[in-house]
Write a protein that holds these residues in place. Structure first.
Motif: not given
Ligand SMILES: [Mg+2]
Length: 362
Positions: A217-240
């Protein structure tokens, strides 16, 4: 090094292309050539035709006259020279293309494939088919994915999702289900939202992605939002995954320090060329992660063979189409891997087909 020049070629796409946050109908290839005696090195990037001016006005004079053997020194000199011009973005693309041309030149002068000059970790470099634009209709998406998986035997493919800035969740779901149907149960299915979703939208999307067996799951949210990427990473099964807009080495350090990704992406035609791409790979390795090469597959293939923690390269439809059309010496992705250096051609093994390219020259 005696001279450096640059030329831009704007090539129309074979159909309108778009992702979650951008649409385009042409792509510009900027080719840089570095000359030493009768030998010429070739590098390139994708971006604005104005990249040519950045090479000519800000970089060519910096590297001309330098020893051809010391590519990292030339890279560092370019980096320092653009302090006030502003390195990220277009200038980084220009710098990267020059760096790649310098590596190609050095390898050609030594009559070695670049894999030999750098020292290979592997002979085969995995690739994944990348396209599935949001602008495609169902039939075009189906044909493209089938051609990769069933035609060429590439066992991993990626489609764009998050069309209209994430405004059409139902269409995203249908396109993912159709993609899974096109490729069958065994091939890996990846998606790229290009930063289209909000954090919670991305987490909700992650649920149906898991049902379809999506593993990237590439760039689920903006790459500028590192906190958001980390939160999505923790919540989904796909690799972020993210990193395609990294123009400097510290960008990748920050992304890793924020625990934002499961796999780091880096683009050698943006991040500072092969010199910096190899350092990004080392950063990822030290963090226990793999690296994936973003787009421009022929600019990455040799460097990718020379890092231990490689995941794969992106066999991006838009760029492979241009590279196959405008370069001799392109690699064959049949079976899902390319074998850079196998042909024993010096450098990257690429030659610009000047006659074919001429009609696209800007
Ligand atoms: Mg992407």
């Amino acid at each position: 090094m005696e001279a450096v020049d640059a030329t831009a070629y704007t090539v129309p796409t074979d159909a309108p292309e778009g992702d979650g946050t951008l649409a385009w109908e042409s792509t510009t290839l900027v080719v840089v050539r570095a000359h030493s005696g009768a030998t010429t090195g070739l590098g390139y990037t994708y971006g604005s035709p104005a990249t040519v001016q950045a090479v000519e006005q800000h970089l060519a004079g910096v590297v001309t006259g330098r020893p051809v053997w010391d590519v990292p020194a030339a890279n560092e000199a370019m980096h320092r020279a653009v302090r006030n011009t502003g390195r990220p973005g277009l200038v980084a693309g220009a710098l990267s293309a020059v760096d790649i041309a310098l590596w190609d030149l050095k390898a050609r002068l030594l009559d070695l494939p670049l894999t030999r000059l750098l020292g290979a970790c592997r002979q085969e470099v995995p690739v994944y088919g990348s396209g599935g634009f949001t602008t495609y209709d169902d039939d075009r998406q189906d044909r493209q994915l089938r051609a990769w998986v069933h035609g060429q035997g590439i066992p991993r493919v990626k489609i764009k999702i998050g069309g209209s800035w994430g405004g059409d969740a139902e269409r995203d779901r249908e396109r993912v289900i159709r993609a899974r149907r096109s490729i069958g149960d065994t091939a890996e299915l990846y998606v790229d939202a290009n930063g289209a979703y909000t954090r919670k939208q991305a987490v909700r999307t992650g649920v149906f992605l898991a049902e379809a067996g999506v593993t990237w799951f590439e760039e689920p949210v903006s790459s500028d939002d590192l906190t958001g990427l980390g939160q999505v990473r923790a919540a989904v099964t796909a690799d972020v995954a993210a990193g395609e807009y990294g123009y400097t080495l510290p960008y990748f350090h920050r992304m890793l320090a924020a625990d934002a990704v499961d796999c780091l992406q880096a683009d050698a035609t943006r991040c500072g060329g092969i010199t910096v791409w190899l350092r990004v790979a080392a950063l990822a390795e030290a963090a226990g992660l793999q690296i994936s090469g973003h787009c421009a597959p022929h600019a990455h293939a040799h460097a990718a063979a020379c890092v231990p923690n490689l995941r794969h390269l992106e066999w991006f439809h838009d760029h492979t189409r241009i590279e196959q059309h405008l370069f001799d010496g392109v690699l064959d992705p049949h079976g899902g891997t390319v074998r850079p250096g196998e042909a024993q051609s010096p450098g990257l093994g690429l030659t610009l087909r000047t006659e074919a390219a001429e009609r696209y020259r800007v």
